[in-house]
Design an enzyme around this catalytic site. Structure first.
Site, PDB file in Angstrom:
ATOM      1  N   GLY A  98      -9.263   8.405  -4.149  1.00  0.00           N
ATOM      2  CA  GLY A  98      -9.820   9.668  -4.087  1.00  0.00           C
ATOM      3  C   GLY A  98     -10.304   9.800  -2.016  1.00  0.00           C
ATOM      4  N   GLU A 120     -11.218   4.319   4.648  1.00  0.00           N
ATOM      5  CA  GLU A 120     -10.980   5.055   6.037  1.00  0.00           C
ATOM      6  C   GLU A 120     -11.061   6.563   6.774  1.00  0.00           C
ATOM      7  OE1 GLU A 120      -6.277   7.237   5.280  1.00  0.00           O
ATOM      8  OE2 GLU A 120      -7.657   7.261   2.838  1.00  0.00           O
ATOM      9  N   ASP A 156       2.260   3.893   3.048  1.00  0.00           N
ATOM     10  CA  ASP A 156       1.426   4.349   2.790  1.00  0.00           C
ATOM     11  C   ASP A 156       1.759   5.352   1.234  1.00  0.00           C
ATOM     12  OD1 ASP A 156      -1.425   5.930   0.774  1.00  0.00           O
ATOM     13  OD2 ASP A 156      -2.072   6.220   3.558  1.00  0.00           O
ATOM     14  N   ASP A 157       1.809   6.985   2.431  1.00  0.00           N
ATOM     15  CA  ASP A 157       2.812   8.118   2.314  1.00  0.00           C
ATOM     16  C   ASP A 157       3.994   8.702   2.805  1.00  0.00           C
ATOM     17  OD1 ASP A 157       0.987   8.555  -0.346  1.00  0.00           O
ATOM     18  OD2 ASP A 157      -0.353   8.633   1.170  1.00  0.00           O
ATOM     19  N   HIS A 202       1.386  -1.560  -0.295  1.00  0.00           N
ATOM     20  CA  HIS A 202      -0.343  -0.133   0.512  1.00  0.00           C
ATOM     21  C   HIS A 202       0.614   0.596  -0.223  1.00  0.00           C
ATOM     22  CE1 HIS A 202      -3.690   2.343   2.027  1.00  0.00           C
ATOM     23  NE2 HIS A 202      -3.261   3.095   1.043  1.00  0.00           N
TER      24      HIS A 202
END
Length: 335
Positions: free
Chosen positions: A163, A193, A271-272, A18
């Site tokens: 999104g 989420e 994730d980020d 992810h």
């Protein structure tokens, strides 16, 4: 943190399933791009920072990503640095997505971005590249490229729904996901989420996914939990992201331990990391320190990653066997 636990985490063969390449841009590359603008540590990458909203997070991420990503070569440079970091953390398999909106924004053919990422894959790391498609991105200009992507981009492993979950699910989405599966692509969806558990249900029943990115809110519905188990769905979870984005207010609220007790397969990812200044190593450490997971549970998270990986049975068995060996060694050591 116990030194033995740190060594255990480092020794575990791991996966990351992810991960958004734009959100995984290594900070040193930004510093090299503009040393004056990006010198020092910004407030959003400091240890105690938490975002006020998803919109704030998204705005900061996009502003920084657009200062770097401008060409296929920039994607190659970012991917190479990201993958080298994976090798340093003993990661063996990665699923990474790039955002379809960048095709339209940068006016770059999507397949060129895809090929640049694939060209950066180093020896010793298996990587599968996904196209991240926002809920409202099937536009007149982009739709033909999206259709071409699922039909003829041979290096594309699959698609992932991205999104804001507050956006309605548009009528094109389910048929497109079905076409992607028919063309042999893996399919995922971000759900549960910020949106309700019902979004997870929709992704499973309407989009036909068996991989949910996050899925955190599933805990709020017994019906959804039952469907997740019946369909053998895996949650690709990111605890640090969930905490920094206030998906959970307190660490003890995170449902990962409960999901594991319910025999729902979960994996760990970052994730980020551009936005959260986290590493996969730290995700495992947080599970031990904040979520109360022991070595067997950490090994299970790693094992789940390989169970779901797009690898031959031989490679899956090899890495799962290595995980068992590491667990056995450190369990005996703790005695």
């Amino acid at each position: 943190m116990n030194d033995s636990v740190v060594r255990f985490i480092d020794r575990l063969p791991k996966t990351e399933t992810h991960l958004h390449i734009e959100g995984a841009l290594p900070w040193p590359l930004l510093e090299q791009t503009n040393p004056v603008k990006f010198s020092g540590t910004p407030s959003f990458r400091k240890p105690n920072f938490r975002y006020d909203s998803f919109e704030q997070f998204e705005s900061i991420l996009i502003d920084h990503a657009l200062d770097f990503f401008c060409s296929p070569e920039s994607y190659f440079d970012a991917a190479r640095a990201i993958f080298e970091n994976h090798l340093e953390q003993n990661v063996k398999y990665v699923e990474i997505s790039f955002h379809a909106g960048m095709i339209e924004y940068l006016k770059i053919p999507g397949e060129e971005i895809l090929k640049a990422i694939v060209a950066a894959i180093p020896t010793g790391l298996e990587v599968r590249v996904f196209l991240g498609i926002s809920r409202n991105l099937y536009t007149e200009n982009l739709a033909p490229q999206l259709e071409q992507a699922i039909c003829s981009w041979s290096d594309l492993a699959g698609i992932d729904l991205h999104g804001l979950e507050t956006l309605p699910m548009e009528s094109w989405t389910a048929p497109f996901w079905r076409r992607a599966k028919f063309c042999g692509k893996m399919v995922k969806a971000h759900a549960g989420e910020f949106g309700p558990a019902e979004n997870v249900l929709h992704a499973i029943e309407e989009l036909g996914v068996q991989r949910i990115q996050h899925g955190t809110k599933s805990i709020e519905s017994r019906e959804v939990m039952n469907v997740v188990k019946d369909h053998k769905v895996t949650f690709d979870m990111c605890p640090i992201s969930n905490f920094k984005l206030r998906v959970i207010e307190n660490w003890e609220d995170h449902p990962l331990p409960y999901f594991l007790k319910e025999n729902i397969p979960c994996t760990l990812s970052t994730d980020d990391p551009l936005s959260f200044n986290n590493s996969l190593r730290e995700e495992y450490q947080v599970c031990y320190q904040k979520l109360g997971l022991g070595l067997p549970e950490l090994a299970q998270l790693a094992r789940n990653g390989f169970t779901n990986a797009d690898l031959s049975m031989g490679l899956k068995d090899f890495w799962i066997h290595e995980i068992e060996n590491v667990l056995r060694e450190f369990t005996q050591e703790s005695w």
